[in-house]
Design a protein around this motif. Structure first.
Motif, mmCIF file in Angstrom:
data_model
loop_
_atom_site.group_PDB
_atom_site.id
_atom_site.type_symbol
_atom_site.label_atom_id
_atom_site.label_comp_id
_atom_site.label_asym_id
_atom_site.label_seq_id
_atom_site.Cartn_x
_atom_site.Cartn_y
_atom_site.Cartn_z
ATOM 1 N N ILE A 66 0.846 -1.198 0.000
ATOM 2 C CA ILE A 66 0.000 0.000 0.000
ATOM 3 C C ILE A 66 0.881 1.247 0.000
ATOM 4 O O ILE A 66 1.884 1.311 0.717
ATOM 5 C CB ILE A 66 -0.903 0.012 1.253
ATOM 6 N N ARG A 67 0.489 2.229 -0.790
ATOM 7 C CA ARG A 67 1.103 3.554 -0.688
ATOM 8 C C ARG A 67 0.309 4.333 0.356
ATOM 9 O O ARG A 67 -0.843 4.692 0.136
ATOM 10 C CB ARG A 67 1.096 4.290 -2.025
ATOM 11 N N VAL A 68 0.922 4.573 1.496
ATOM 12 C CA VAL A 68 0.226 5.165 2.642
ATOM 13 C C VAL A 68 0.004 6.659 2.428
ATOM 14 O O VAL A 68 0.928 7.391 2.071
ATOM 15 C CB VAL A 68 1.014 4.919 3.939
ATOM 16 N N GLN A 69 -1.217 7.096 2.668
ATOM 17 C CA GLN A 69 -1.560 8.513 2.576
ATOM 18 C C GLN A 69 -1.842 9.131 3.942
ATOM 19 O O GLN A 69 -1.558 10.300 4.159
ATOM 20 C CB GLN A 69 -2.769 8.694 1.656
ATOM 21 N N ASN A 70 -2.411 8.322 4.850
ATOM 22 C CA ASN A 70 -2.697 8.823 6.200
ATOM 23 C C ASN A 70 -2.458 7.713 7.213
ATOM 24 O O ASN A 70 -2.717 6.541 6.933
ATOM 25 C CB ASN A 70 -4.165 9.283 6.309
ATOM 26 N N THR A 71 -1.967 8.098 8.376
ATOM 27 C CA THR A 71 -1.831 7.157 9.496
ATOM 28 C C THR A 71 -2.440 7.785 10.738
ATOM 29 O O THR A 71 -2.454 9.009 10.878
ATOM 30 C CB THR A 71 -0.367 6.791 9.782
ATOM 31 N N ARG A 72 -2.923 6.942 11.614
ATOM 32 C CA ARG A 72 -3.431 7.453 12.888
ATOM 33 C C ARG A 72 -3.203 6.403 13.965
ATOM 34 O O ARG A 72 -3.274 5.204 13.703
ATOM 35 C CB ARG A 72 -4.913 7.822 12.798
ATOM 36 N N GLN A 73 -2.899 6.891 15.162
ATOM 37 C CA GLN A 73 -2.737 6.014 16.313
ATOM 38 C C GLN A 73 -4.109 5.800 16.945
ATOM 39 O O GLN A 73 -4.756 6.745 17.388
ATOM 40 C CB GLN A 73 -1.787 6.616 17.344
ATOM 41 N N LEU A 74 -4.574 4.563 16.941
ATOM 42 C CA LEU A 74 -5.878 4.268 17.518
ATOM 43 C C LEU A 74 -5.810 4.307 19.038
ATOM 44 O O LEU A 74 -4.811 3.920 19.646
ATOM 45 C CB LEU A 74 -6.351 2.884 17.059
ATOM 46 N N GLU A 75 -6.868 4.780 19.644
ATOM 47 C CA GLU A 75 -6.962 4.817 21.100
ATOM 48 C C GLU A 75 -8.198 4.047 21.550
ATOM 49 O O GLU A 75 -8.897 4.434 22.485
ATOM 50 C CB GLU A 75 -7.012 6.264 21.593
ATOM 51 N N THR A 76 -8.452 2.943 20.872
ATOM 52 C CA THR A 76 -9.665 2.164 21.135
ATOM 53 C C THR A 76 -9.421 0.935 21.997
ATOM 54 O O THR A 76 -10.383 0.272 22.397
ATOM 55 C CB THR A 76 -10.298 1.716 19.802
ATOM 56 N N GLU A 77 -8.154 0.596 22.261
ATOM 57 C CA GLU A 77 -7.891 -0.558 23.117
ATOM 58 C C GLU A 77 -8.139 -0.182 24.571
ATOM 59 O O GLU A 77 -7.678 0.854 25.046
ATOM 60 C CB GLU A 77 -6.455 -1.050 22.936
ATOM 61 N N PRO A 78 -8.895 -1.000 25.293
ATOM 62 C CA PRO A 78 -9.248 -0.668 26.676
ATOM 63 C C PRO A 78 -8.050 -0.728 27.611
ATOM 64 O O PRO A 78 -7.166 -1.578 27.458
ATOM 65 C CB PRO A 78 -10.276 -1.738 27.043
ATOM 66 N N GLU A 79 -8.020 0.185 28.565
ATOM 67 C CA GLU A 79 -6.984 0.143 29.599
ATOM 68 C C GLU A 79 -7.333 -0.870 30.691
ATOM 69 O O GLU A 79 -6.460 -1.433 31.334
ATOM 70 C CB GLU A 79 -6.802 1.537 30.204
ATOM 71 N N LEU A 80 -8.628 -1.096 30.883
ATOM 72 C CA LEU A 80 -9.077 -2.060 31.885
ATOM 73 C C LEU A 80 -8.915 -3.481 31.354
ATOM 74 O O LEU A 80 -9.368 -3.798 30.254
ATOM 75 C CB LEU A 80 -10.551 -1.806 32.217
ATOM 76 N N GLU A 81 -8.257 -4.336 32.131
ATOM 77 C CA GLU A 81 -8.175 -5.760 31.779
ATOM 78 C C GLU A 81 -9.437 -6.436 32.295
ATOM 79 O O GLU A 81 -9.628 -6.589 33.501
ATOM 80 C CB GLU A 81 -6.945 -6.401 32.412
ATOM 81 N N LEU A 82 -10.299 -6.804 31.375
ATOM 82 C CA LEU A 82 -11.593 -7.384 31.733
ATOM 83 C C LEU A 82 -11.679 -8.795 31.162
ATOM 84 O O LEU A 82 -11.742 -8.994 29.945
ATOM 85 C CB LEU A 82 -12.711 -6.504 31.169
ATOM 86 N N ASN A 83 -11.653 -9.786 32.048
ATOM 87 C CA ASN A 83 -11.633 -11.192 31.650
ATOM 88 C C ASN A 83 -13.005 -11.813 31.853
ATOM 89 O O ASN A 83 -13.553 -11.786 32.963
ATOM 90 C CB ASN A 83 -10.600 -11.961 32.472
ATOM 91 N N LEU A 84 -13.554 -12.366 30.792
ATOM 92 C CA LEU A 84 -14.877 -12.975 30.848
ATOM 93 C C LEU A 84 -14.769 -14.496 30.904
ATOM 94 O O LEU A 84 -14.237 -15.129 29.986
ATOM 95 C CB LEU A 84 -15.696 -12.561 29.624
ATOM 96 N N PHE A 85 -15.285 -15.086 31.980
ATOM 97 C CA PHE A 85 -15.390 -16.539 32.111
ATOM 98 C C PHE A 85 -16.859 -16.887 31.877
ATOM 99 O O PHE A 85 -17.696 -16.720 32.758
ATOM 100 C CB PHE A 85 -14.940 -16.984 33.501
ATOM 101 N N GLN A 86 -17.153 -17.328 30.670
ATOM 102 C CA GLN A 86 -18.529 -17.574 30.259
ATOM 103 C C GLN A 86 -18.801 -19.067 30.142
ATOM 104 O O GLN A 86 -18.161 -19.767 29.364
ATOM 105 C CB GLN A 86 -18.799 -16.896 28.905
ATOM 106 N N ALA A 87 -19.755 -19.564 30.931
ATOM 107 C CA ALA A 87 -20.178 -20.957 30.782
ATOM 108 C C ALA A 87 -20.716 -21.150 29.366
ATOM 109 O O ALA A 87 -21.472 -20.319 28.860
ATOM 110 C CB ALA A 87 -21.228 -21.297 31.821
#
Length: 244
Positions: A66-87
């Protein structure tokens, strides 16, 4: 515009050119469904939460340039570690939980085999991880939560035992998750939560959980379906301790 994960080649972004590996399913989607080819605009993202917009220069079943035209740093990863134990739930109900938990910022998902779990074994872990990846694309996350191999109820307490808050939902408890969260002061960085199958957890399982350091809490007077309980509890936890 659809987004696609890419595994960048070392030193790939020279002179505005990005090279990396894509999956065969993404190649099919890009070329057969969207009918993208050389000269078309595309958006990709890497595991470092960087998103790239650019023009396709070359694409094969394994790589894309790809010839890159725009880049951005995403800030969508959660800071809270949330672990789901689902039956594990019957039929395809787990599919919806995996998708929605990913959107709600869960860090890792552990399918659990409990006393009342009607599904005792499954070959769907690969499918569930694919669903997590597809939801990651949709919700602009960069790192999908890992869906682990199923774990039995007793063994599950040895996983993520270092979590600061450890919760198990049980409809026969008087204390509400809502009130429990209000009583907590300060920042919380990690939470583990157990959610039961269609028939809920047994009293014996709740006793074992409490001996293992978990707090048994209710969501209220009404009995919620297992998949509803997952969405409600994760949203409440993210609202109080996370980024919702």
């Amino acid at each position: 515009m659809p987004r696609f994960p890419i595994r960048k080649e070392p030193s790939s972004q020279d002179d505005g050119i990005l090279r990396g590996t894509i999956s065969k399913s993404d190649y099919t989607h890009i070329t057969k469904v969207l009918r993208f080819g050389t000269g078309d605009r595309i958006t990709v993202f890497d595991a470092e939460s960087v998103e790239y917009e650019g023009i396709i220069m070359d694409i094969s079943s394994e790589t894309i340039t790809i010839r890159v035209q725009n880049t951005r740093q995403l800030e969508t990863e959660p800071e809270l570690e949330l672990n789901l134990f689902q039956a594990i739930l019957k039929a395809n109900r787990m599919d919806g939980i995996i998708s929605q938990a990913t959107q709600l910022g869960v860090s890792e998902i552990f399918p659990v085999i409990s006393e009342r779990t009607q599904v005792r074994s499954t070959s769907k872990v690969k499918r569930w991880n694919k669903i997590a990846l597809e939801s990651t694309k949709q919700c602009r996350r960069a790192v999908p939560p890992v869906v682990s191999q199923p774990v039995d109820f007793k063994s599950a307490f040895r996983v993520r035992g270092e979590s600061e808050i450890k919760i198990i939902l049980y409809e026969n408890k008087n204390e509400l998750l809502r009130d429990y969260m209000r009583s907590m002061n300060g920042q919380v960085n990690s939470i583990s939560i157990f959610i039961g199958p269609e028939g809920g957890f047994s009293q014996r399982e709740i006793t074992l959980a409490e001996k293992s350091g978990y707090t048994a809490l209710s969501l209220g007077k009404r009995i919620l379906r297992a998949e509803t309980a997952s969405v409600v509890s994760l949203a409440l936890l993210q609202s109080r301790f996370g980024d919702i």
